[in-house]
Design a protein around this motif. Structure first.
Motif, PDB file in Angstrom:
ATOM      1  N   GLY A 175       0.785  -1.225   0.000  1.00 55.49           N
ATOM      2  CA  GLY A 175       0.000   0.000   0.000  1.00 55.49           C
ATOM      3  C   GLY A 175       0.814   1.271   0.000  1.00 55.49           C
ATOM      4  N   VAL A 176       2.132   1.168   0.189  1.00 53.84           N
ATOM      5  CA  VAL A 176       3.001   2.341   0.132  1.00 53.84           C
ATOM      6  C   VAL A 176       3.722   2.350  -1.211  1.00 53.84           C
ATOM      7  CG1 VAL A 176       5.003   3.505   1.127  1.00 53.84           C
ATOM      8  CG2 VAL A 176       3.323   2.414   2.630  1.00 53.84           C
ATOM      9  N   PRO A 177       3.550   3.381  -2.019  1.00 52.59           N
ATOM     10  CA  PRO A 177       4.217   3.428  -3.317  1.00 52.59           C
ATOM     11  C   PRO A 177       5.745   3.457  -3.180  1.00 52.59           C
ATOM     12  CG  PRO A 177       2.423   5.016  -3.225  1.00 52.59           C
ATOM     13  CD  PRO A 177       2.635   4.509  -1.830  1.00 52.59           C
ATOM     14  N   GLU A 178       6.429   2.843  -4.115  1.00 54.42           N
ATOM     15  CA  GLU A 178       7.892   2.863  -4.123  1.00 54.42           C
ATOM     16  C   GLU A 178       8.422   4.289  -4.128  1.00 54.42           C
ATOM     17  OE1 GLU A 178      10.182   0.562  -3.908  1.00 54.42           O
ATOM     18  OE2 GLU A 178       8.957  -1.268  -3.982  1.00 54.42           O
ATOM     19  N   ALA A 179       7.658   5.215  -4.722  1.00 55.75           N
ATOM     20  CA  ALA A 179       8.118   6.601  -4.821  1.00 55.75           C
ATOM     21  C   ALA A 179       8.367   7.223  -3.450  1.00 55.75           C
ATOM     22  CB  ALA A 179       7.095   7.434  -5.597  1.00 55.75           C
ATOM     23  N   PHE A 180       7.616   6.804  -2.436  1.00 50.39           N
ATOM     24  CA  PHE A 180       7.854   7.333  -1.097  1.00 50.39           C
ATOM     25  C   PHE A 180       9.210   6.872  -0.576  1.00 50.39           C
ATOM     26  CE2 PHE A 180       3.292   8.022  -1.180  1.00 50.39           C
ATOM     27  CZ  PHE A 180       3.149   9.194  -0.473  1.00 50.39           C
ATOM     28  N   ALA A 181       9.534   5.609  -0.809  1.00 46.83           N
ATOM     29  CA  ALA A 181      10.808   5.066  -0.333  1.00 46.83           C
ATOM     30  C   ALA A 181      11.993   5.754  -0.975  1.00 46.83           C
ATOM     31  CB  ALA A 181      10.866   3.564  -0.590  1.00 46.83           C
ATOM     32  N   GLU A 182      11.816   6.290  -2.176  1.00 43.75           N
ATOM     33  CA  GLU A 182      12.916   6.974  -2.866  1.00 43.75           C
ATOM     34  C   GLU A 182      13.394   8.201  -2.094  1.00 43.75           C
ATOM     35  OE1 GLU A 182      11.614   7.939  -6.760  1.00 43.75           O
ATOM     36  OE2 GLU A 182      11.195   5.853  -7.337  1.00 43.75           O
ATOM     37  N   HIS A 183      12.525   8.750  -1.265  1.00 42.50           N
ATOM     38  CA  HIS A 183      12.869   9.961  -0.525  1.00 42.50           C
ATOM     39  C   HIS A 183      13.221   9.675   0.934  1.00 42.50           C
ATOM     40  CE1 HIS A 183      11.649  12.238  -3.990  1.00 42.50           C
ATOM     41  NE2 HIS A 183      10.422  11.746  -3.937  1.00 42.50           N
ATOM     42  N   THR A 184      13.278   8.403   1.308  1.00 49.72           N
ATOM     43  CA  THR A 184      13.561   8.024   2.692  1.00 49.72           C
ATOM     44  C   THR A 184      14.894   7.301   2.761  1.00 49.72           C
ATOM     45  OG1 THR A 184      11.186   7.815   3.114  1.00 49.72           O
ATOM     46  CG2 THR A 184      12.672   6.822   4.721  1.00 49.72           C
ATOM     47  N   LEU A 185      15.719   7.694   3.739  1.00 46.01           N
ATOM     48  CA  LEU A 185      17.078   7.163   3.868  1.00 46.01           C
ATOM     49  C   LEU A 185      17.234   6.465   5.215  1.00 46.01           C
ATOM     50  CD1 LEU A 185      18.899  10.412   2.624  1.00 46.01           C
ATOM     51  CD2 LEU A 185      18.393   8.367   1.264  1.00 46.01           C
ATOM     52  N   PRO A 186      17.003   5.151   5.288  1.00 53.23           N
ATOM     53  CA  PRO A 186      17.156   4.438   6.563  1.00 53.23           C
ATOM     54  C   PRO A 186      18.636   4.189   6.876  1.00 53.23           C
ATOM     55  CG  PRO A 186      15.696   3.263   5.009  1.00 53.23           C
ATOM     56  CD  PRO A 186      16.476   4.266   4.227  1.00 53.23           C
ATOM     57  N   ILE A 187      19.027   4.457   8.112  1.00 51.25           N
ATOM     58  CA  ILE A 187      20.380   4.160   8.585  1.00 51.25           C
ATOM     59  C   ILE A 187      20.281   3.472   9.941  1.00 51.25           C
ATOM     60  CG2 ILE A 187      21.405   6.109   7.336  1.00 51.25           C
ATOM     61  CD1 ILE A 187      21.568   7.598  10.043  1.00 51.25           C
ATOM     62  N   PRO A 188      21.322   2.755  10.380  1.00 54.25           N
ATOM     63  CA  PRO A 188      21.270   2.105  11.692  1.00 54.25           C
ATOM     64  C   PRO A 188      21.353   3.133  12.824  1.00 54.25           C
ATOM     65  CG  PRO A 188      22.973   1.136  10.274  1.00 54.25           C
ATOM     66  CD  PRO A 188      22.551   2.412   9.636  1.00 54.25           C
ATOM     67  N   PHE A 189      20.541   2.953  13.831  1.00 55.45           N
ATOM     68  CA  PHE A 189      20.634   3.764  15.052  1.00 55.45           C
ATOM     69  C   PHE A 189      21.996   3.537  15.696  1.00 55.45           C
ATOM     70  CE2 PHE A 189      19.382   4.449  19.650  1.00 55.45           C
ATOM     71  CZ  PHE A 189      19.028   5.782  19.524  1.00 55.45           C
ATOM     72  N   ASN A 190      22.544   4.580  16.291  1.00 59.19           N
ATOM     73  CA  ASN A 190      23.816   4.511  17.026  1.00 59.19           C
ATOM     74  C   ASN A 190      25.042   4.324  16.138  1.00 59.19           C
ATOM     75  OD1 ASN A 190      23.149   4.996  19.711  1.00 59.19           O
ATOM     76  ND2 ASN A 190      22.535   2.877  20.091  1.00 59.19           N
ATOM     77  N   ASP A 191      24.902   4.490  14.840  1.00 61.56           N
ATOM     78  CA  ASP A 191      26.022   4.318  13.916  1.00 61.56           C
ATOM     79  C   ASP A 191      26.459   5.700  13.421  1.00 61.56           C
ATOM     80  OD1 ASP A 191      27.758   3.763  11.785  1.00 61.56           O
ATOM     81  OD2 ASP A 191      26.711   1.888  11.308  1.00 61.56           O
ATOM     82  N   ILE A 198      13.614  -0.910  23.497  1.00 64.40           N
ATOM     83  CA  ILE A 198      14.276   0.156  24.255  1.00 64.40           C
ATOM     84  C   ILE A 198      15.786   0.082  24.039  1.00 64.40           C
ATOM     85  CG2 ILE A 198      14.503   1.438  26.393  1.00 64.40           C
ATOM     86  CD1 ILE A 198      12.113  -0.020  27.520  1.00 64.40           C
ATOM     87  N   VAL A 199      16.287   0.890  23.141  1.00 61.91           N
ATOM     88  CA  VAL A 199      17.726   0.970  22.865  1.00 61.91           C
ATOM     89  C   VAL A 199      18.182   2.382  23.179  1.00 61.91           C
ATOM     90  CG1 VAL A 199      19.559   0.700  21.161  1.00 61.91           C
ATOM     91  CG2 VAL A 199      17.536  -0.782  21.054  1.00 61.91           C
ATOM     92  N   MET A 200      19.088   2.505  24.141  1.00 56.32           N
ATOM     93  CA  MET A 200      19.623   3.807  24.517  1.00 56.32           C
ATOM     94  C   MET A 200      20.651   4.269  23.486  1.00 56.32           C
ATOM     95  SD  MET A 200      18.092   4.565  27.399  1.00 56.32           S
ATOM     96  CE  MET A 200      19.121   5.823  28.171  1.00 56.32           C
ATOM     97  N   PRO A 201      20.826   5.581  23.338  1.00 58.90           N
ATOM     98  CA  PRO A 201      21.856   6.067  22.417  1.00 58.90           C
ATOM     99  C   PRO A 201      23.251   5.904  23.014  1.00 58.90           C
ATOM    100  CG  PRO A 201      20.831   7.908  23.554  1.00 58.90           C
ATOM    101  CD  PRO A 201      20.076   6.676  23.983  1.00 58.90           C
TER     102      PRO A 201
END
Length: 445
Positions: A164-180, A209-212
């Motif tokens: 239900g989420v178009p691929e076009a939305f993902a093109e503008h989102t940049l996932p990275i690992p927390f704490n990296d 619950i992951v602390m920074p």
């Protein structure tokens, strides 16, 4: 325990609701427990079974199921005035003034109706304010049911995490690992001129619950400042739970440009809010050109409940009490895990707690954080403790849901039903509730 009536209600619900529930997280196995009423720190189900309730509505019930008299009186007085008006009211101004006095990042605030609506609006605001489109999020973070963040993968290979989420939305989102820190630096080196905002929970609170780690949020703050991007803290869960009235940002000493709120800021009623500097927040219509509106926004009963709840906390020992019980639980669970499952990691801070069923760890708990993982490099568990959402996902998630949660339920202790959602203490809970819960841990773990 007998759960026949809950089973019957679920059977009826399946005929009129998708999956028999109105929020997917409630679809527990073999069927949901249907609540009938609350009583302080306890909840009674449709079959009359009583549980110590550590779910607390997934966070908003700072006072448990029995509100202090001033909060109850404020709610009743505004309920008596009628359902709603479609007009501004004095109570929403007073509530905004209270929040702005106490939360470091907030000069101006827009009230909405849910945490999801708050984060949706914050992302739109960031894009409108900066004229950019890309948003950095954390892998394993959660920002409600919105298209811009229901995305998984990596910054160079992102894709929707749900149908239900178009691929076009993902093109503008940049996932990275927390704490990296390195990943955060690299994504700005590649996309910095196109990044509207970094959207991050100050503590991953929907993923075990992951602390920074030390310096992580300071790095995000510096990167956003250097590149003209907004730093958005999602404090829907941590707001007014971690760091008291100043929220997690005050405890961490990092001030974001924008903060999203929910849960406690509405005193247990449906609510969301977006706060920040006046220059940024006034980008919303009608002051600015970023459209945002809602029929029920600033609902007088919700505003009364939220303001009275926070005022009561300011004038009483609420945070001392809930934080003390939270520490007692984490310390007690740490001792039990040291004896029976030393590979598991106890996490949490203030009034939040959880046990992550990590698969590896030292066989001795000596020199470890005694009351929840603090991401201390000197801790003997430092290398084994979860630092990202992926680390939590790699834990024994099925064991929690299929064995442990079921066993605790049978002992009369209600925890969140999956490995990821955190648990909460309330002002209504007692030391006896803590001791009974630790006894259940010993019996089930």
């Amino acid at each position: 325990m007998n759960h026949e009536r809950s089973r019957q209600l679920y059977d009826r619900a399946l005929s009129v609701a998708p999956g028999g529930v109105n929020s997917s997280v409630r679809a527990t196995m073999p069927h949901p427990i249907f609540a009938e009423r609350g009583d302080g720190g306890h909840v009674i189900d449709a079959d009359g079974n009583r549980y110590i309730d550590w779910v607390m509505g997934y966070g908003p019930l700072l006072y448990g199921h029995d509100l202090p008299e001033p909060v109850e009186a404020a709610i009743q007085s505004h309920t008596a005035g009628g359902p709603m008006y479609g007009m501004p009211t004095e109570i929403e101004v007073e509530h905004a003034e209270f929040v702005a006095r106490h939360v470091p990042s907030v000069e101006s605030i827009r009230f909405v109706n849910s945490g999801t609506e708050a984060t949706v609006s914050a992302v739109r605001l960031a894009r409108g304010y900066t004229g950019r489109e890309k948003v950095v999020i954390m892998q394993g973070g959660y920002h409600g049911a919105q298209e811009s963040t229901l995305v998984e993968g990596t910054s160079d290979s992102a894709h929707p995490s749900t149908a239900g989420v178009p691929e076009a939305f993902a093109e503008h989102t940049l996932p990275i690992p927390f704490n990296d820190v390195e990943a955060a630096t690299e994504v700005f080196a590649e996309y910095g001129d196109d990044i509207a905002a970094v959207l991050v929970e100050p503590i991953l609170a929907n993923n075990g619950i992951v602390m920074p780690v030390d310096g992580y949020h300071e790095t995000l703050r510096d990167l956003c400042t250097d590149h003209g991007s907004l730093l958005i803290f999602d404090e829907v869960i941590t707001g007014f739970r971690v760091g008291g009235l100043g929220c997690a940002q005050s405890a961490l000493g990092v001030t974001p440009d924008v903060t999203t709120f929910g849960k406690i800021i509405g005193g247990g009623f449906p609510v969301g809010a977006i706060g920040g500097t006046a220059e940024i927040i006034e980008g919303f219509t009608p002051a600015g050109d970023v459209f945002q509106s809602g029929t029920f926004s600033g609902h007088p009963v919700t505003m009364a409940a939220g303001k009275a709840s926070l005022e009561y906390a300011a004038e009483n020992d609420v945070y001392d009490h809930v934080n003390r019980l939270g520490r007692m639980l984490r310390e007690g669970i740490t001792e039990i895990c040291a004896e029976r499952a030393p590979e598991y990691t106890v996490v949490g801070t203030d009034s939040m707690f959880k046990t992550v069923f990590t698969r590896e760890g030292p066989t001795s708990a000596a020199d470890c954080c005694p009351a929840g993982c603090l991401q201390d490099p000197e801790c003997g568990r430092y290398g084994a403790c979860p630092k990202t959402g992926a680390d939590v996902a790699a834990a024994e998630t099925d064991r929690w849901e299929r064995v442990f949660w079921q066993g605790m339920k049978d002992e009369g202790v209600l925890l969140t039903a999956n490995q990821f959602e955190c648990q909460f203490t309330s002002y209504a809970h007692t030391e006896e509730d803590v001791e009974r819960t630790l006894e259940a841990y010993r019996a089930v773990l």
